[in-house]
Design a protein around this motif. Structure first.
Motif, mmCIF file in Angstrom:
data_model
loop_
_atom_site.group_PDB
_atom_site.id
_atom_site.type_symbol
_atom_site.label_atom_id
_atom_site.label_comp_id
_atom_site.label_asym_id
_atom_site.label_seq_id
_atom_site.Cartn_x
_atom_site.Cartn_y
_atom_site.Cartn_z
ATOM 1 N N UNK A 15 -84.903 71.515 73.625
ATOM 2 C CA UNK A 15 -85.588 70.525 74.468
ATOM 3 C C UNK A 15 -87.104 70.691 74.423
ATOM 4 N N UNK A 16 -87.597 71.781 73.812
ATOM 5 C CA UNK A 16 -89.044 71.896 73.647
ATOM 6 C C UNK A 16 -89.584 70.816 72.723
ATOM 7 N N UNK A 17 -88.721 70.236 71.903
ATOM 8 C CA UNK A 17 -89.142 69.188 70.970
ATOM 9 C C UNK A 17 -88.945 67.784 71.556
ATOM 10 N N UNK A 18 -88.510 67.707 72.795
ATOM 11 C CA UNK A 18 -88.321 66.427 73.459
ATOM 12 C C UNK A 18 -89.386 66.239 74.525
ATOM 13 N N UNK A 19 -89.747 64.986 74.793
ATOM 14 C CA UNK A 19 -90.657 64.747 75.903
ATOM 15 C C UNK A 19 -89.858 64.653 77.199
ATOM 16 N N UNK A 20 -90.562 64.510 78.308
ATOM 17 C CA UNK A 20 -89.907 64.568 79.618
ATOM 18 C C UNK A 20 -88.888 63.457 79.803
ATOM 19 N N UNK A 21 -89.211 62.253 79.352
ATOM 20 C CA UNK A 21 -88.272 61.150 79.526
ATOM 21 C C UNK A 21 -87.012 61.362 78.698
ATOM 22 N N UNK A 22 -87.153 61.956 77.515
ATOM 23 C CA UNK A 22 -85.969 62.264 76.711
ATOM 24 C C UNK A 22 -85.111 63.329 77.390
ATOM 25 N N UNK A 77 -92.721 59.145 85.862
ATOM 26 C CA UNK A 77 -93.114 58.639 84.554
ATOM 27 C C UNK A 77 -92.213 57.494 84.094
ATOM 28 N N UNK A 78 -90.922 57.590 84.404
ATOM 29 C CA UNK A 78 -90.012 56.502 84.013
ATOM 30 C C UNK A 78 -90.336 55.218 84.765
ATOM 31 N N UNK A 79 -90.658 55.326 86.053
ATOM 32 C CA UNK A 79 -90.995 54.137 86.841
ATOM 33 C C UNK A 79 -92.273 53.492 86.340
ATOM 34 N N UNK A 80 -93.264 54.310 85.994
ATOM 35 C CA UNK A 80 -94.529 53.760 85.510
ATOM 36 C C UNK A 80 -94.361 53.093 84.162
ATOM 37 N N UNK A 81 -93.673 53.766 83.235
ATOM 38 C CA UNK A 81 -93.537 53.219 81.889
ATOM 39 C C UNK A 81 -92.681 51.962 81.856
ATOM 40 N N UNK A 82 -91.767 51.806 82.806
ATOM 41 C CA UNK A 82 -90.925 50.610 82.852
ATOM 42 C C UNK A 82 -91.459 49.550 83.809
ATOM 43 N N UNK A 83 -92.622 49.800 84.434
ATOM 44 C CA UNK A 83 -93.243 48.883 85.395
ATOM 45 C C UNK A 83 -92.219 48.546 86.488
ATOM 46 N N UNK A 84 -91.659 49.569 87.084
ATOM 47 C CA UNK A 84 -90.656 49.408 88.145
ATOM 48 C C UNK A 84 -91.000 50.348 89.296
ATOM 49 N N UNK A 85 -91.818 49.915 90.244
ATOM 50 C CA UNK A 85 -92.247 50.814 91.321
ATOM 51 C C UNK A 85 -91.105 51.192 92.245
ATOM 52 N N UNK A 86 -91.321 52.274 92.981
ATOM 53 C CA UNK A 86 -90.339 52.734 93.957
ATOM 54 C C UNK A 86 -90.576 52.143 95.339
ATOM 55 N N UNK A 434 -97.697 58.971 80.531
ATOM 56 C CA UNK A 434 -96.540 58.281 79.956
ATOM 57 C C UNK A 434 -96.975 57.176 78.999
ATOM 58 N N UNK A 435 -98.247 57.175 78.589
ATOM 59 C CA UNK A 435 -98.782 56.245 77.604
ATOM 60 C C UNK A 435 -98.386 54.804 77.926
ATOM 61 N N UNK A 459 -96.911 47.700 79.390
ATOM 62 C CA UNK A 459 -96.120 48.114 78.235
ATOM 63 C C UNK A 459 -96.394 49.581 77.974
ATOM 64 N N UNK A 460 -95.412 50.241 77.382
ATOM 65 C CA UNK A 460 -95.547 51.654 77.037
ATOM 66 C C UNK A 460 -95.121 51.859 75.596
ATOM 67 N N UNK A 461 -95.322 53.053 75.118
ATOM 68 C CA UNK A 461 -94.871 53.405 73.781
ATOM 69 C C UNK A 461 -94.199 54.773 73.833
ATOM 70 N N UNK A 462 -93.263 54.985 72.905
ATOM 71 C CA UNK A 462 -92.518 56.241 72.822
ATOM 72 C C UNK A 462 -92.579 56.766 71.394
ATOM 73 N N UNK A 463 -92.602 58.085 71.241
ATOM 74 C CA UNK A 463 -92.592 58.644 69.877
ATOM 75 C C UNK A 463 -91.310 58.272 69.147
ATOM 76 N N UNK A 464 -91.437 57.973 67.876
ATOM 77 C CA UNK A 464 -90.270 57.669 67.071
ATOM 78 C C UNK A 464 -89.513 58.956 66.731
ATOM 79 N N UNK A 465 -88.222 58.834 66.570
ATOM 80 C CA UNK A 465 -87.439 59.961 66.099
ATOM 81 C C UNK A 465 -87.675 60.221 64.633
#
Length: 666
Positions: A15-22, A77-86, A434-435, A459-465
């Motif tokens: 999991x050191x190679x994964x980001x927090x959302x992953x 970070x998930x809420x921000x990147x998906x534009x879904x506030x709590x 969360x870019x 909008x956000x971006x995620x690293x590609x696999x």
């Protein structure tokens, strides 16, 4: 071998190679992987590795609740990147306001009300402005007409600007700072100029600056004064910045304090002669937050690269400039948003550039040449102006450094989505952790284009696999007016490394043929009835506050609070999933004596509905005052022992009287 069969030690290395959302998504794949966010040692390792400089990690070190804080960070970070506030809620009606460090300070009926939104406070500290002025500034006692504006809040210290006009004289202004916890006036100082005035402070020193000194070249220069909070005296020196910098804080210039250093950075400078080919650098300086700090200011060496003139024309109305500390590395960085016509393209694109703010140990030659006389003259000398002339910096015909594709985030353009005019996009944010870029826009319906409708888009971006590296998204390739260039190569490299999500808007577009009454009430919270126009806002990594309403002096604005943090909750907020609108609910009226936030029509902007519904969203009890600390006293008892605190009291938060908002936690 399946991941669920691997030992904890091996999974922790994977999991050191994964980001927090992953990591968060992996923990949701099955019950046997939930330990990633529930087990103490694994959660601590993830948080200390992925985000050791985040507020969640700091809180976990104090409370030892590592799993809870890890889940909080992932959800934020998930809420921000998906534009879904709590949470969204109208929290105040104010004449003027300030939102800093999770604290909302707003002025209403000659009172400064201070509400800890990050702390989910149910009460507010109320400062009677007239009583405070009687104690702090005797000159104000014979004045009825005056203005007070909150400038800054940090470390329990509120800084304000007080202005009144003496008979047959020009206006006179004072900087007034007081401590909310102790109820003591920190300092009062008459200021000669209030042009673009700002204040910054930590626990030990307070600084204020103005863009008021006019040099021989007729440009305005920044001047900074300092106050020693422990010795309670103003420093004898002042710092006159010999660089021409921007004047709009948050757009062209930024001032912040990080880790015992005061930083200033700007994306603008003066050019006496327009050059065809030049390289632009950030105008940047810092000095230590000490008694001799103003004499030890320095500039980065080498200078911090900003852009190359060949990159294209800029629409400078869209500037965004913000300095922050990276949650993962602790590095000091600056993010700038620019709307550019890159490489001769036919339509502009917003791009978000992140740059590390790096100072070498050795002070630059320019700083050494000016340190000794920075506070000894009224305006920059001819020698210093010649040394610091930005034109000389720009005309260095050296090759610009190559950009790191991880620090370049292409935003939206007319090719991929509909772009809003600058007048319809008054608040623009970028969340580096969360870019994600996010705008607060006025998006009126097609049926009534004059009707204000505030929404969020981002909008956000995620690293590609590794399996998808090198696969380009043809939709993001923009046509250019010339052959393949360095800009095209950079865009391709960015596109190979990241997968960019489509721009999304929130809330959803209502169905005109079959309107959802719950969704319409959500729009009523975001767009308070009777308050339109003059939209402005302030934001941080976990929340956002915006206001809309009158721009006339003394006019009221509705303040709407939006939270991305699941741990922030405001008393009485309704659950959106369980909410059912009721019919014929009367407007909510104020029951507090001396306060009336009823609009001109006599109706509260948002009606509290579902009042009789059972509500079970409960939380641990809170301290009666958001500002009580260990060793401090309640304002009631302090009235008897401390004469200076008679201007301070604690009252229930006024957001209870403004109807309810919605939370989206489940």
């Amino acid at each position: 071998m399946s991941l669920v069969k691997l030992p904890y030690e091996l999974v922790s290395f994977i999991i050191e190679y994964l980001d927090l959302l992953d990591v968060g998504n992996l923990s949701l794949t099955c019950k046997r992987m939930q330990y990633l966010t529930l087990e103490y040692c694994i959660a601590k390792r993830i948080l200390e590795t992925k985000a050791p400089y985040s507020l969640e990690a700091s809180s976990a070190r104090l409370t030892q609740r590592w799993p809870q804080q890890l889940r909080r960070l992932i959800k934020r970070q998930a809420a921000t990147s998906s534009v879904s506030p709590y949470l969204v809620r109208v929290v105040a009606h104010a004449e003027t306001w300030l939102y800093e460090n999770g604290i909302l300070c707003y002025i209403r009926k000659r009172e400064i009300r201070i509400l800890d939104l990050h702390g989910s406070a149910t009460q507010e500290t109320v400062i009677n402005i007239r009583s405070l002025l009687h104690v702090a500034l005797p000159e104000s006692r014979m004045t009825r007409r005056y203005k007070v504006r909150v400038l800054h809040y940090a470390h329990d210290i509120v800084s304000c600007l007080y202005t009144h006009a003496k008979p047959n004289q020009e206006q006179v202004s004072w900087l007034l700072a007081f401590n909310v916890c102790t109820g003591q006036v920190v300092t009062v100082r008459q200021v000669a100029s209030t042009t673009k005035i700002f204040v910054r402070n930590d626990n030990n020193f307070l600084y204020y600056g103005t863009n008021s000194e006019i040099g021989r070249d007729l440009y305005r220069y920044w001047v900074i004064w300092g106050f020693d909070l422990s010795a309670r005296r103003w420093l004898s020196d002042k710092l006159e910045i010999p660089d021409v910098m921007g004047v709009d804080v948050g757009s062209t210039v930024c001032f912040e304090i990080f880790d015992g250093w005061f930083y200033g950075i700007s994306n603008q400078a003066a050019l006496e002669v327009e050059e065809v080919d030049w390289i632009s650098h950030y105008t940047c300086f810092r000095f230590p937050v000490t008694r001799e700090g103003l004499q030890k200011w320095e500039s980065p060496n080498p200078p911090i690269f900003r852009r190359n003139q060949h990159e294209g024309v800029i629409d400078d109305r869209w500037y965004l400039l913000r300095m922050f500390k990276d949650e993962s590395t602790g590095q000091l960085k600056v993010v700038e948003s620019r709307k550019e016509w890159l490489a001769g393209r036919i339509w502009p694109r917003r791009t978000y550039y992140t740059t590390v703010v790096n100072f070498d140990e050795a002070t630059s030659d320019v700083a050494r040449a000016t340190n000794g006389r920075a506070s000894s003259f009224g305006s920059p000398s001819a020698a210093s102006l010649e040394t610091m002339n930005p034109k000389l910096q720009h005309t260095e015909y050296t090759a610009p450094p190559s950009r790191d594709p991880h620090f370049v985030h292409p935003g939206d353009d007319n090719a991929s989505s509909l772009m809003f005019a600058i007048s319809k996009s008054p608040i623009r944010c970028y969340y580096s952790a969360c870019q994600t870029f996010l705008d607060v826009v006025d998006d009126p319906t097609s049926t009534d284009p004059n009707d204000q409708r505030i929404r969020f888009r981002g909008s956000s971006r995620r690293p590609r696999g590794t399996s998808s590296l090198g696969q380009r998204d043809e939709r993001q390739i923009s046509p250019v007016a010339q052959d393949y260039s360095a800009q095209d190569a950079l865009d391709q490299e960015v596109n190979d490394l990241y997968r960019h999500k489509d721009v999304v808007s929130w809330p959803a577009e209502p169905d005109i043929s079959n309107p959802d009454p719950v969704l319409l009430d959500l729009y009523a919270v975001l767009n308070p009835d009777g308050f339109t126009g003059n939209i402005r806002g302030a934001w941080d990594e976990r929340s956002l506050v915006y206001s809309t309403g009158s721009d006339s002096p003394g006019g009221l604005n509705a303040l709407v609070f939006v939270s991305w943090d699941p741990s922030i909750h405001l008393d009485g907020t309704l659950s959106y999933s369980d909410y059912r609108p009721s019919l014929s609910v009367p407007p909510v009226q104020h029951i507090m004596e001396g306060h009336s936030d009823v609009s001109d029509s006599g109706i509260i902007p948002f009606q509290e509905k579902g009042k009789g519904k059972e509500f079970t969203w409960s939380y641990p009890s809170k301290s009666p005052s958001p500002f009580l600390r260990a060793g401090s006293t309640d304002s009631t008892s302090s009235l008897e022992t401390n004469q200076d605190s008679r201007w301070k009291k604690v009252e229930p938060a006024l957001y209870h009287q403004l109807g309810s908002g919605f939370h989206f936690a489940r």
